[in-house]
Design a protein around this motif. Structure first.
Motif, PDB file in Angstrom:
ATOM      1  N   GLY A 109     -12.713  -2.183  -1.787  1.00 29.58           N
ATOM      2  CA  GLY A 109     -13.724  -1.132  -1.749  1.00 29.58           C
ATOM      3  C   GLY A 109     -13.366  -0.087  -0.714  1.00 29.58           C
ATOM      4  O   GLY A 109     -12.392  -0.212   0.035  1.00 29.58           O
ATOM      5  N   GLY A 110     -14.140   0.972  -0.712  1.00 33.95           N
ATOM      6  CA  GLY A 110     -13.876   2.038   0.239  1.00 33.95           C
ATOM      7  C   GLY A 110     -12.702   2.904  -0.192  1.00 33.95           C
ATOM      8  O   GLY A 110     -12.242   2.865  -1.343  1.00 33.95           O
ATOM      9  N   THR A 111     -12.178   3.686   0.754  1.00 32.77           N
ATOM     10  CA  THR A 111     -11.074   4.606   0.480  1.00 32.77           C
ATOM     11  C   THR A 111      -9.966   4.389   1.504  1.00 32.77           C
ATOM     12  O   THR A 111     -10.225   4.365   2.716  1.00 32.77           O
ATOM     13  CB  THR A 111     -11.552   6.068   0.555  1.00 32.77           C
ATOM     14  OG1 THR A 111     -12.575   6.274  -0.426  1.00 32.77           O
ATOM     15  CG2 THR A 111     -10.406   7.025   0.306  1.00 32.77           C
ATOM     16  N   VAL A 112      -8.744   4.239   0.991  1.00 37.09           N
ATOM     17  CA  VAL A 112      -7.551   4.170   1.843  1.00 37.09           C
ATOM     18  C   VAL A 112      -6.640   5.302   1.394  1.00 37.09           C
ATOM     19  O   VAL A 112      -6.192   5.350   0.238  1.00 37.09           O
ATOM     20  CB  VAL A 112      -6.833   2.812   1.729  1.00 37.09           C
ATOM     21  CG1 VAL A 112      -5.644   2.759   2.685  1.00 37.09           C
ATOM     22  CG2 VAL A 112      -7.799   1.674   2.021  1.00 37.09           C
ATOM     23  N   ASP A 113      -6.383   6.219   2.318  1.00 32.63           N
ATOM     24  CA  ASP A 113      -5.740   7.490   1.963  1.00 32.63           C
ATOM     25  C   ASP A 113      -4.368   7.598   2.615  1.00 32.63           C
ATOM     26  O   ASP A 113      -4.262   7.687   3.840  1.00 32.63           O
ATOM     27  CB  ASP A 113      -6.646   8.637   2.409  1.00 32.63           C
ATOM     28  CG  ASP A 113      -6.100   9.998   2.005  1.00 32.63           C
ATOM     29  OD1 ASP A 113      -5.042  10.049   1.337  1.00 32.63           O
ATOM     30  OD2 ASP A 113      -6.735  11.012   2.372  1.00 32.63           O
ATOM     31  N   PHE A 114      -3.307   7.570   1.777  1.00 37.26           N
ATOM     32  CA  PHE A 114      -1.941   7.778   2.243  1.00 37.26           C
ATOM     33  C   PHE A 114      -1.414   9.152   1.803  1.00 37.26           C
ATOM     34  O   PHE A 114      -0.206   9.374   1.789  1.00 37.26           O
ATOM     35  CB  PHE A 114      -1.007   6.699   1.660  1.00 37.26           C
ATOM     36  CG  PHE A 114      -1.223   5.312   2.226  1.00 37.26           C
ATOM     37  CD1 PHE A 114      -0.497   4.887   3.333  1.00 37.26           C
ATOM     38  CD2 PHE A 114      -2.130   4.442   1.653  1.00 37.26           C
ATOM     39  CE1 PHE A 114      -0.668   3.611   3.840  1.00 37.26           C
ATOM     40  CE2 PHE A 114      -2.307   3.174   2.152  1.00 37.26           C
ATOM     41  CZ  PHE A 114      -1.582   2.751   3.254  1.00 37.26           C
ATOM     42  N   SER A 115      -2.295  10.087   1.483  1.00 36.95           N
ATOM     43  CA  SER A 115      -1.831  11.362   0.933  1.00 36.95           C
ATOM     44  C   SER A 115      -0.893  12.070   1.910  1.00 36.95           C
ATOM     45  O   SER A 115      -1.127  12.104   3.113  1.00 36.95           O
ATOM     46  CB  SER A 115      -3.026  12.263   0.614  1.00 36.95           C
ATOM     47  OG  SER A 115      -3.798  12.514   1.764  1.00 36.95           O
ATOM     48  N   ASP A 116       0.208  12.618   1.340  1.00 36.62           N
ATOM     49  CA  ASP A 116       1.215  13.364   2.095  1.00 36.62           C
ATOM     50  C   ASP A 116       1.921  12.527   3.145  1.00 36.62           C
ATOM     51  O   ASP A 116       2.555  13.080   4.072  1.00 36.62           O
ATOM     52  CB  ASP A 116       0.601  14.601   2.765  1.00 36.62           C
ATOM     53  CG  ASP A 116       0.050  15.591   1.754  1.00 36.62           C
ATOM     54  OD1 ASP A 116       0.737  15.830   0.739  1.00 36.62           O
ATOM     55  OD2 ASP A 116      -1.060  16.113   1.967  1.00 36.62           O
ATOM     56  N   ALA A 117       1.811  11.168   3.068  1.00 35.65           N
ATOM     57  CA  ALA A 117       2.592  10.324   3.961  1.00 35.65           C
ATOM     58  C   ALA A 117       4.064  10.439   3.600  1.00 35.65           C
ATOM     59  O   ALA A 117       4.431  10.708   2.444  1.00 35.65           O
ATOM     60  CB  ALA A 117       2.129   8.881   3.873  1.00 35.65           C
ATOM     61  N   THR A 118       4.938  10.260   4.567  1.00 35.00           N
ATOM     62  CA  THR A 118       6.384  10.343   4.326  1.00 35.00           C
ATOM     63  C   THR A 118       7.030   9.005   4.654  1.00 35.00           C
ATOM     64  O   THR A 118       6.496   8.193   5.401  1.00 35.00           O
ATOM     65  CB  THR A 118       7.015  11.442   5.197  1.00 35.00           C
ATOM     66  OG1 THR A 118       6.795  11.148   6.584  1.00 35.00           O
ATOM     67  CG2 THR A 118       6.417  12.799   4.866  1.00 35.00           C
ATOM     68  N   GLY A 119       8.239   8.808   4.104  1.00 34.00           N
ATOM     69  CA  GLY A 119       8.955   7.560   4.287  1.00 34.00           C
ATOM     70  C   GLY A 119       8.811   6.689   3.055  1.00 34.00           C
ATOM     71  O   GLY A 119       8.314   7.118   2.004  1.00 34.00           O
ATOM     72  N   SER A 120       9.217   5.424   3.212  1.00 34.79           N
ATOM     73  CA  SER A 120       9.226   4.498   2.079  1.00 34.79           C
ATOM     74  C   SER A 120       7.971   3.649   2.080  1.00 34.79           C
ATOM     75  O   SER A 120       7.475   3.229   3.139  1.00 34.79           O
ATOM     76  CB  SER A 120      10.447   3.584   2.153  1.00 34.79           C
ATOM     77  OG  SER A 120      11.641   4.356   2.149  1.00 34.79           O
ATOM     78  N   ALA A 121       7.436   3.415   0.885  1.00 35.23           N
ATOM     79  CA  ALA A 121       6.260   2.558   0.740  1.00 35.23           C
ATOM     80  C   ALA A 121       6.653   1.097   0.889  1.00 35.23           C
ATOM     81  O   ALA A 121       7.730   0.686   0.450  1.00 35.23           O
ATOM     82  CB  ALA A 121       5.606   2.791  -0.608  1.00 35.23           C
TER      83      ALA A 121
END
Length: 526
Positions: free
Chosen positions: A487-499
């Motif tokens: 639930g909720g929101t986890v925001d990785f927008s515009d993150a750089t590098g490898s997942a």
């Protein structure tokens, strides 16, 4: 040369002047009343209209003399009052004269070569302070006792038989100093306004070596300045347990705590300023357990925690400001376990955590603001195990995690804001294992993960918002093993590098959370 033998004292001349003025005023008032009554009864035409009968005239005369008699009583009252004032002034002068004589004798004793005579001078000065006719004279006695403690003294030569005489003299003179320390504490504990109470008086203990016991338990520090600046607490026990700091200033600036026990347990900081700026906690113990910080300012700016144990466990931070700006934690244990932060500001800005342990385990952050902005975590352990972030704002903005361990194991983020914006994780370990993100906001925006290890293993994201937007995952290890996004929101927008593969695996499992990924981390469409 003219003689002053027949001259009257100033107080007697003033009394005579007051009597003359009062008598003249009485006569004028009586005459005015008589004339007014005649006018009021329209007797100004007495010669042409009617004769004033004897009875009426007699009544007017009685009334006028009654007024004069009242004025005489007033004069008598003024005389009695003035005589009382003269007697009181004379008594004060005599008390001051006697106090001055006894003060000179006590100071002479304090300067004697004999430690026994000095000890008698100490008790004499303390007794003079108790019986001083004015607050200023009491303060003078206390100032002399404090000044004696500030005098340099010959250190202990040791117990070598060749130095036995010097050693015994050192012990005797130390007894004099310890007696002063004890008497100051004893008198400051007495309630203000009672006999032998020194509360409200200033204490100047600047630079004093405090190697004996002082007991301020239950004392009230209000409206005075108590200065321990630059003092050395060496092998002593000083007790402020249950004391109330409600006004005034208590200064511990540049104090050194070495092998001492200083106790502030259950103390109440409700107003005023308590200053530990530049203090060095070298060894021993300083205890703020269960202290209440509800108002006022307590500062530890630039303090050095190099070896002592400092307890703030179960302390209540409900108002005011507690400031650790630029403090250095290089070897001590500083314990905030089970402390409550419900209001006010606690500030660790630009502090350096390079060794030792700082423990916030089980602490509750339900309100107020806690700042770690620009702090450096290069060694040691900072522990937030089982801490509860339910409403406060906790800032780690621009903090540098380059070594050591910062532990948020099983912490509960259910409200408020925890902000790591622009922090740098370049070494060491930061651990959010089994942490619960069920509300509020946790911000890692613009954070740089360049080395070291950050763990979110078994973390549960069930509500609230966690931001990693524009975070840089350039090196190091960030683990999301078995993390749950329900639930909720986890925001990785515009993150750089490898997942991280385990992050993508957790996101792809059945989940109702909103997880925002950068386009480079999304699976390619064939």
């Amino acid at each position: 040369m003219a003689s002053n033998q027949g001259a009257s004292p100033p107080d007697e001349r003033e009394l005579r002047r007051a009597l003359a003025i009062a008598f003249a005023a009485a006569v004028l008032v009586a005459g005015g009343i008589f004339y007014g009554l005649v006018v009021l009864l329209d007797f100004q035409e007495i010669d042409t209209a009617a004769k004033l009968d004897a009875k009426t005239l007699f009544d007017l005369v009685k009334l006028s003399f009654g007024v004069v008699a009242g004025a005489g009583a007033l004069v008598a009252l003024v005389v009695a009052y003035r005589r009382q004032r003269v007697d009181e002034t004379g008594a004060r002068r005599e008390a001051t004269r006697l106090h001055t004589e006894r003060f000179s004798q006590a100071v002479d004793k304090l300067g004697s070569d004999s430690p026994a005579v000095r000890l008698g001078g100490v008790h004499a000065l303390a007794g003079l302070a108790d019986d001083a006719p004015t607050q200023d004279l009491r303060q003078t006695c206390i100032d002399v006792l404090c000044a004696y403690l500030q005098l340099p003294f010959t250190p202990d030569p040791g117990e070598d038989p060749a130095d036995q005489e010097e050693h015994h003299r050192y012990l005797a003179l130390r007894k004099v100093r310890h007696t002063i320390l004890r008497l100051i504490g004893d008198h400051y504990r007495r309630p203000r306004g009672t006999h032998r109470s020194w509360q409200g008086c200033d204490l100047d203990l600047t630079g004093v070596v405090i190697d004996g016991s002082m007991n301020f338990s239950g004392a009230v520090f209000s409206g005075a300045t108590v200065n321990f600046g630059g003092a050395m607490f060496s092998g002593s026990t000083v007790n402020f347990g249950g004391a109330t700091f409600s006004d005034g200033t208590v200064n511990f600036e540049d104090v050194v705590f070495s092998s001492s026990t200083v106790n502030f347990e259950d103390a109440v900081f409700s107003d005023g300023t308590v200053n530990f700026d530049g203090a060095v906690f070298r060894s021993g113990m300083v205890n703020f357990t269960s202290a209440a910080f509800s108002d006022g300012t307590v500062t530890f700016d630039g303090a050095e925690f190099t070896g002592a144990t400092v307890y703030f466990s179960s302390a209540d931070f409900s108002g005011g400001t507690v400031d650790f700006n630029s403090a250095t934690f290089s070897g001590s244990t500083v314990d905030f376990e089970d402390a409550t932060f419900s209001d006010g500001t606690v500030d660790f800005n630009s502090s350096e955590f390079s060794g030792g342990t700082v423990d916030f385990g089980g602490a509750t952050f339900s309100g107020g603001t806690v700042h770690f902005d620009g702090a450096g975590f290069s060694g040691g352990t900072v522990d937030f195990n089982h801490a509860e972030f339910t409403g406060a704002t906790v800032y780690f903005s621009s903090a540098d995690f380059s070594g050591g361990t910062v532990d948020f194991n099983s912490a509960d983020f259910s409200g408020g804001t925890v902000d790591f914006t622009s922090a740098t994780f370049s070494g060491g370990t930061v651990d959010f294992n089994s942490a619960t993100f069920s509300g509020g906001t946790v911000e890692f925006g613009h954070t740089e993960f360049s080395s070291g290890t950050v763990h979110f293993n078994h973390a549960a994201f069930s509500d609230g918002t966690v931001h990693f937007n524009r975070a840089a995952f350039s090196d190091g290890t960030v683990h999301f093993n078995r993390a749950a996004f329900s639930g909720g929101t986890v925001d990785f927008s515009d993150a750089t590098g490898s997942a991280r593969p385990e992050l993508l695996a957790a996101i792809n499992s059945p989940a109702s959370a909103v997880v925002i990924l950068p386009s480079a981390w999304l699976p390619s469409v064939t």
